[in-house]
Enzyme design. Structure first.
Site, PDB file in Angstrom:
ATOM      1  N   THR A  59       0.835  -1.213   0.000  1.00 23.72           N
ATOM      2  CA  THR A  59       0.000   0.000   0.000  1.00 23.72           C
ATOM      3  C   THR A  59       0.864   1.254   0.000  1.00 23.72           C
ATOM      4  O   THR A  59       0.618   2.196  -0.756  1.00 23.72           O
ATOM      5  CB  THR A  59      -0.961  -0.007   1.206  1.00 23.72           C
ATOM      6  OG1 THR A  59      -1.705  -1.229   1.185  1.00 23.72           O
ATOM      7  CG2 THR A  59      -1.924   1.149   1.151  1.00 23.72           C
ATOM      8  N   ARG A 108      -2.183   5.666   7.373  1.00 21.30           N
ATOM      9  CA  ARG A 108      -2.568   4.337   7.874  1.00 21.30           C
ATOM     10  C   ARG A 108      -2.333   4.350   9.380  1.00 21.30           C
ATOM     11  O   ARG A 108      -1.283   4.813   9.844  1.00 21.30           O
ATOM     12  CB  ARG A 108      -1.731   3.243   7.228  1.00 21.30           C
ATOM     13  CG  ARG A 108      -1.931   1.905   7.925  1.00 21.30           C
ATOM     14  CD  ARG A 108      -1.305   0.755   7.183  1.00 21.30           C
ATOM     15  NE  ARG A 108      -2.090   0.411   6.008  1.00 21.30           N
ATOM     16  CZ  ARG A 108      -1.927  -0.737   5.340  1.00 21.30           C
ATOM     17  NH1 ARG A 108      -1.026  -1.611   5.713  1.00 21.30           N
ATOM     18  NH2 ARG A 108      -2.667  -1.002   4.287  1.00 21.30           N
ATOM     19  N   HIS A 136     -10.628   0.448   4.512  1.00 16.92           N
ATOM     20  CA  HIS A 136      -9.443   0.488   3.656  1.00 16.92           C
ATOM     21  C   HIS A 136      -9.981   0.756   2.242  1.00 16.92           C
ATOM     22  O   HIS A 136     -10.015  -0.124   1.393  1.00 16.92           O
ATOM     23  CB  HIS A 136      -8.725  -0.868   3.728  1.00 16.92           C
ATOM     24  CG  HIS A 136      -7.359  -0.906   3.128  1.00 16.92           C
ATOM     25  ND1 HIS A 136      -6.823   0.131   2.392  1.00 16.92           N
ATOM     26  CD2 HIS A 136      -6.415  -1.869   3.138  1.00 16.92           C
ATOM     27  CE1 HIS A 136      -5.601  -0.212   1.993  1.00 16.92           C
ATOM     28  NE2 HIS A 136      -5.332  -1.416   2.431  1.00 16.92           N
TER      29      HIS A 136
HETATM   30  C1  NCD Z   1      -4.463  -5.417   3.997  1.00 16.38           C
HETATM   31  C2  NCD Z   1      -4.405  -4.439   5.148  1.00 16.38           C
HETATM   32  O1  NCD Z   1      -3.357  -3.938   5.506  1.00 16.38           O
HETATM   33  O2  NCD Z   1      -5.477  -4.158   5.642  1.00 16.38           O
HETATM   34  N1  NCD Z   1      -3.322  -5.415   3.220  1.00 16.38           N
HETATM   35  C3  NCD Z   1      -3.181  -4.495   2.234  1.00 16.38           C
HETATM   36  O3  NCD Z   1      -3.389  -3.317   2.407  1.00 16.38           O
HETATM   37  N2  NCD Z   1      -2.820  -4.957   1.029  1.00 16.38           N
HETATM   38  C4  NCD Z   1      -4.858  -6.754   4.436  1.00 16.38           C
HETATM   39  C5  NCD Z   1      -4.006  -7.466   5.422  1.00 16.38           C
HETATM   40  O4  NCD Z   1      -3.131  -6.905   6.064  1.00 16.38           O
HETATM   41  O5  NCD Z   1      -4.264  -8.663   5.571  1.00 16.38           O
END
Ligand code: NCD
Length: 320
Positions: A59, A108, A136
């Site tokens: 991300t 985040r 998300h």
């Molecule tokens: C997700 C998250 O961080 O919420 N991953 C992501 O952003 N690709 C899912 C996860 O951590 O399992």
């Protein structure tokens, strides 16, 4: 313009035409990203700050590339675990950064609601890159783009979301988005990993993979979010894989052309069989990563347009 939002805090706040407008623009960025020269200037001269208070590989990289490809000055703040002890610290950090006049803040945070709180304190566009188990949004949008490109539509598709729903912001954002776009949603997982109140969500719920996958067009697997579990939710990983892990045998219950998705990072052999995850005839996991950059470019482009318009109006007001 269809897209009116000034922040991207969650799918909850988006109307279906805004989702469609964002996905349509993202399609054009998919084409740009496949060229050798990938530059556009939608964010030229703007400053983007990424604040990740929680570990992230894809991300963060995706948001960074998206901003750079659109011409923004991108800064990644190294947020140490020590700086997130108090809500106050978060707000102080936000106010400090705000004084440096960023245009886009990508955040985040491990606490649900932290990004919304922050958005109230700054005067730039805020994008939620995942807050606790809440939302998300860019993940749900990139999933939607992947599905729409593969299946040609979102409405009336049957999407099975499997595994640790309770701790998953990815599941929550996807359920909201797919519901708004009129897809049929089935949640599959052990009752211990279903959120409380799921019965009121208007989706089908089962703890039987064969039943839940029956005829599904899309099978979305979720990671067991061990970092958000404060007790024993599953008997053992082996037992979990046996009952809920996706392999070719269980996938045979889905539609013959069903696609397999996973937001990453994957636990191979826990929620998904490694061979199936790598099977390019079924798995679109790498495509999801590709769509992620395009969706984030589209989101930041649209927010930047609204930000410029709002600031332009404010400036006119000041002049009057
Ligand atoms: C997700 C998250 O961080 O919420 N991953 C992501 O952003 N690709 C899912 C996860 O951590 O399992």
């Amino acid at each position: 313009m269809a897209f009116r939002a000034t922040h991207l805090l969650g799918i909850e706040h988006l109307a279906p035409p805004e989702i469609t407008a964002l996905l349509d623009l993202a399609d054009t960025y998919v084409d740009l990203n496949r060229r050798t020269v990938k530059h556009a200037n939608a964010l030229a001269g703007m400053t983007q700050i990424n604040m990740f208070f929680e570990a992230s590989t894809r991300t963060q990289a995706s948001f960074e590339l998206a901003g750079k490809r659109l011409g923004a000055d991108v800064m990644n703040m190294a947020m140490q675990a020590s700086s997130l002890k108090k809500g106050e610290t978060l707000i102080d950090t936000a106010l400090t950064l705000n004084a440096m006049h960023p245009d886009l803040l990508v955040v985040r945070h491990p606490h649900s609601g932290a990004v919304n709180l922050l958005a109230q304190k700054v005067n730039c566009a805020v994008l939620n890159a995942g807050d606790g188990r809440h939302e998300h949004p860019t993940q749900a949008l990139l999933d939607a783009l992947t599905i729409r490109r593969r299946k040609g539509r979102l409405h009336r598709l049957t999407v099975a979301i499997c595994g640790d729903i309770a701790h998953s912001r990815v599941a929550r954002s996807n359920i909201l988005l797919l519901g708004k776009m009129e897809a049929r949603i089935r949640l599959i997982g052990p009752p211990t990993l279903m959120p409380s109140g799921v019965a009121d969500w208007g989706v089908e719920v089962t703890d039987n993979m064969a039943e839940g996958l029956k005829g599904a067009d899309v099978v979305m697997m979720l990671r067991l979010q061990k970092e958000r579990m404060d007790g024993a939710f599953i008997p053992s990983e082996r037992e979990y894989f046996h009952r809920f892990g996706l392999d070719a045998e269980k996938l045979a219950h889905a539609h013959p052309e069903a696609i397999v998705m996973h937001p990453g990072p994957m636990n191979r052999g826990v929620e998904i069989d490694g061979t199936l995850a790598d099977d390019i005839n079924r798995s679109v996991i790498q495509e999801q990563v590709e769509m992620g950059v395009a969706v984030r470019m589209a989101a930041m482009d649209l927010l930047a347009r609204n930000l410029r318009a709002a600031r332009g109006m404010a400036a006119m007001g000041e002049g009057a």
